[in-house]
Design a protein around this motif. Structure first.
Motif, short mmCIF file in Angstrom:
data_model
loop_
_atom_site.label_atom_id
_atom_site.label_comp_id
_atom_site.label_asym_id
_atom_site.label_seq_id
_atom_site.Cartn_x
_atom_site.Cartn_y
_atom_site.Cartn_z
N ALA B 61 -79.25 8.99 71.60
CA ALA B 61 -79.25 9.22 73.05
C ALA B 61 -77.84 9.15 73.61
CB ALA B 61 -80.14 8.18 73.75
N VAL B 62 -77.08 8.12 73.22
CA VAL B 62 -75.71 8.00 73.75
C VAL B 62 -74.85 9.17 73.24
CG1 VAL B 62 -73.62 6.60 73.72
CG2 VAL B 62 -75.82 5.52 74.08
N GLY B 63 -75.04 9.54 71.96
CA GLY B 63 -74.28 10.66 71.42
C GLY B 63 -74.58 11.95 72.17
N SER B 64 -75.87 12.19 72.46
CA SER B 64 -76.24 13.41 73.18
C SER B 64 -75.68 13.38 74.59
CB SER B 64 -77.77 13.54 73.26
OG SER B 64 -78.30 13.50 71.97
N LYS B 84 -66.85 13.51 66.16
CA LYS B 84 -66.65 12.16 66.68
C LYS B 84 -67.40 11.99 68.01
CE LYS B 84 -62.74 8.95 67.15
NZ LYS B 84 -63.17 8.05 66.08
N LEU B 85 -67.31 13.03 68.84
CA LEU B 85 -67.99 12.99 70.14
C LEU B 85 -69.50 12.86 69.96
CD1 LEU B 85 -67.39 13.34 73.21
CD2 LEU B 85 -67.98 15.74 72.90
N SER B 86 -70.06 13.65 69.04
CA SER B 86 -71.51 13.63 68.85
C SER B 86 -71.98 12.29 68.29
CB SER B 86 -71.94 14.77 67.93
OG SER B 86 -71.54 14.48 66.60
N LEU B 87 -71.09 11.57 67.61
CA LEU B 87 -71.46 10.29 67.00
C LEU B 87 -71.01 9.09 67.85
CD1 LEU B 87 -70.58 11.31 63.35
CD2 LEU B 87 -72.86 10.74 64.19
N THR B 88 -70.70 9.32 69.13
CA THR B 88 -70.28 8.23 70.03
C THR B 88 -71.33 7.12 70.08
OG1 THR B 88 -69.16 9.87 71.36
CG2 THR B 88 -69.47 7.73 72.36
N GLY B 89 -72.61 7.51 69.90
CA GLY B 89 -73.69 6.53 70.00
C GLY B 89 -73.60 5.40 69.00
#
Lengths: 250, 285
Positions: B61-64, B84-89
């Motif tokens: 959810a945070v990654g999205s 990296k952005l997509s895996l921020t969660g």
């Protein structure tokens, strides 16, 4: 006034318009120059303190549930809302006093270290300095009360500590490191981490071109507005805790 | 019934009556039994399933949300690293992974169950090893689902947001390394948290120490601006170094290579487990 992002001088008729940062405008913190803000001496320490008081505030109530002491407490003073209020006042007052003491020591020591490292410190008025100290200590104290309230709701120590840290420290960390600008702005307006604005000592000057982002110490909310966001979360958590304390068996 | 058969039966019945710890067994057998016991305990503890689900849901959810919030109209992108952005969660998911690990041992100390555990299995270090295997296995599985889900969600979200470079894809070597590396990262965070919780014995204090260790280092690096110090801090900070595994852009600017960064976190996890193991051997339970 010059359009944002425009730097230089322009002649219009008899007048000059000059925009940019330099000797004729206030110096700002940020990408340009090695100037430090006073809160840089205490911000990491105040977050460390938030984590410590988060554990303390959580254990203040969850340890009672763990040991069964809560049943004795509630037998001794059956008005449960009053127990919660008393706990909140005690933990808030103790952590505020400890926070003031810690910040009052850390600020001069940290500033002396920054100066000895050759970093000029951006000057602020005594009133602003006082507000930064009080704001940091208030952030610590309200974080402890928030931990107490969440602890009364969840009744699990580890879970409570994680929720508090994920609510106050993590959003700030994400805002200054990982998130795109829009998301960082949103996070520092809505989450309890907004209270970090209470430590902002240098305002954003509209006439000075600079990078006004959280990474450089500029937050989307005014100092007391940011602090009010944390207080709103805490009041909401306390209300839920009081409600559940009445509703549930201990 | 012959006498030998009777003797054999008696002996079997006697062995069953003995405490299981007194019956000699091979080391493989006892390791398997320790693993089975820890698996049963973690599986039946209330909340483990919910926490594993939370790792997956919160990470994705945070990654999205982070992927959805990026808007970039500049030509040539805005310097964002899509993987990296997509895996921020993972920033949030690691906190939940740490809870799972901390509760695996802290919960036993909280209830006094740990004394039963050590009475049944006097070799304390093998208990810790079994817990480490169960926790890291479960977190690795949840982390793999979480990071794969994050990347797949970002694949749907990111087009149209103006990022430069080739599209995100698990078929791409660097993106796959970022995703699988993030799952390994979560498992290592679990091991770090298990080691700290074993040494500290209090769940709430342990999670505070783990999250402080993870989050305070990057806050410190944000205020330290001098080059050499900054580089060293970024090399030893468990979260900053470990998350280098997610980098797919500007890799040469990192203070460590992605796998070296994950190795730095692994060293932290090993150190924490060593500390926990020593504390287990030297102290009363």
């Amino acid at each position: 006034m010059a359009p944002p992002g425009w730097t230089g001088s322009r002649q219009a008729g008899a007048g000059f318009t000059v925009s940019g940062s330099g000797d004729i405008a206030p110096v700002v913190a940020g990408a340009m120059g090695a100037s430090k803000r006073i809160e840089e001496a205490i911000s990491v320490g105040s977050f460390a303190a938030v984590i410590a008081v988060g554990v303390l505030g959580a254990l203040f109530i969850t340890a009672e549930y763990r040991r069964g002491l809560i049943r004795v407490t509630l037998a001794a003073s059956p008005r449960r809302g009053r127990v919660l209020a008393a706990k909140a006042i005690v933990i808030g007052a103790v952590t505020f006093a400890a926070g003031i003491a810690g910040i009052a020591i850390a600020l001069p020591v940290g500033l002396a270290k920054l100066r000895s490292g050759g970093n000029p410190i951006l000057p602020v008025t005594a009133l602003t300095e006082l507000r930064v100290i009080a704001g940091a200590a208030a952030l610590i104290a309200v974080a402890a009360v928030l931990a107490l309230a969440i602890g009364a709701v969840l009744r699990r120590g580890a879970l409570t500590v994680t929720v508090v840290i994920a609510g106050i420290v993590l959003p700030y960390l994400l805002a200054i490191t990982a998130l795109p600008a829009d998301a960082a702005d949103w996070v520092l307006r809505t989450t309890p981490a907004a209270a970090i604005a209470a430590e902002q000592s240098i305002p954003a000057y509209p006439q000075v071109t600079a990078v006004y982002t959280p990474m450089y110490g500029y937050y989307p909310l005014a100092p007391w507005a940011g602090f009010a966001v944390l207080c709103a979360w805490t009041v909401a958590a306390l209300a839920l805790a009081a409600f559940l304390l009445h509703r549930r068996d201990a | 019934m012959s006498r030998t058969l009777l003797a054999l039966r008696l002996r079997r019945a006697w062995t069953r009556l003995l405490p299981s710890s007194l019956v000699p067994r091979s080391s493989v057998q006892s390791a398997a039994r320790a693993f089975g016991a820890e698996w049963t305990k973690l599986r039946t503890a209330g909340g483990t399933g919910w926490l594993l689900l939370a790792v997956v849901v919160l990470t994705a959810a945070v990654g999205s949300a982070a992927a959805g919030s990026v808007t970039c109209h500049a030509a040539g992108g805005c310097g964002q690293d899509p993987a990296k952005l997509s895996l921020t969660g993972v920033y949030l998911g690691q906190a939940v992974a740490a809870i799972i690990a901390v509760l695996a041992i802290g919960g036993e100390y909280g209830t006094g169950m740990i004394r039963v555990t050590f009475a049944a299995m006097p070799r304390r270090v093998s208990v810790l090893a079994a817990k480490a295997a169960v926790v890291s296995g479960l977190v690795l599985a949840a982390g793999t689902v979480a990071s794969a889900g994050s990347v797949l969600a970002a694949q749907l979200i990111l087009p149209g947001h103006g990022l430069a470079g080739p599209p995100l894809s698990l078929g791409n070597g660097a993106d796959l390394r970022a995703a699988l590396g993030s799952a390994l990262y979560l498992a290592l965070i679990g091991l770090l948290a298990l080691g700290v919780a074993t040494a500290v014995r209090n769940s709430a204090a342990a999670i505070g120490i783990v999250l402080g260790l993870l989050f305070l280092f990057p806050l410190l690096t944000a205020t330290v601006s001098t080059g050499a110090w900054l580089r060293h801090l970024e090399q030893i900070a468990p979260m900053t170094a470990g998350l280098d595994i997610q980098a797919t852009a500007n890799i040469r600017a990192l203070p460590l290579t992605p796998w070296q960064g994950l190795g730095a976190l692994a060293a932290w996890a090993a150190g924490a487990l060593l500390l926990g193991g020593l504390a287990l051997r030297l102290r009363d339970a």
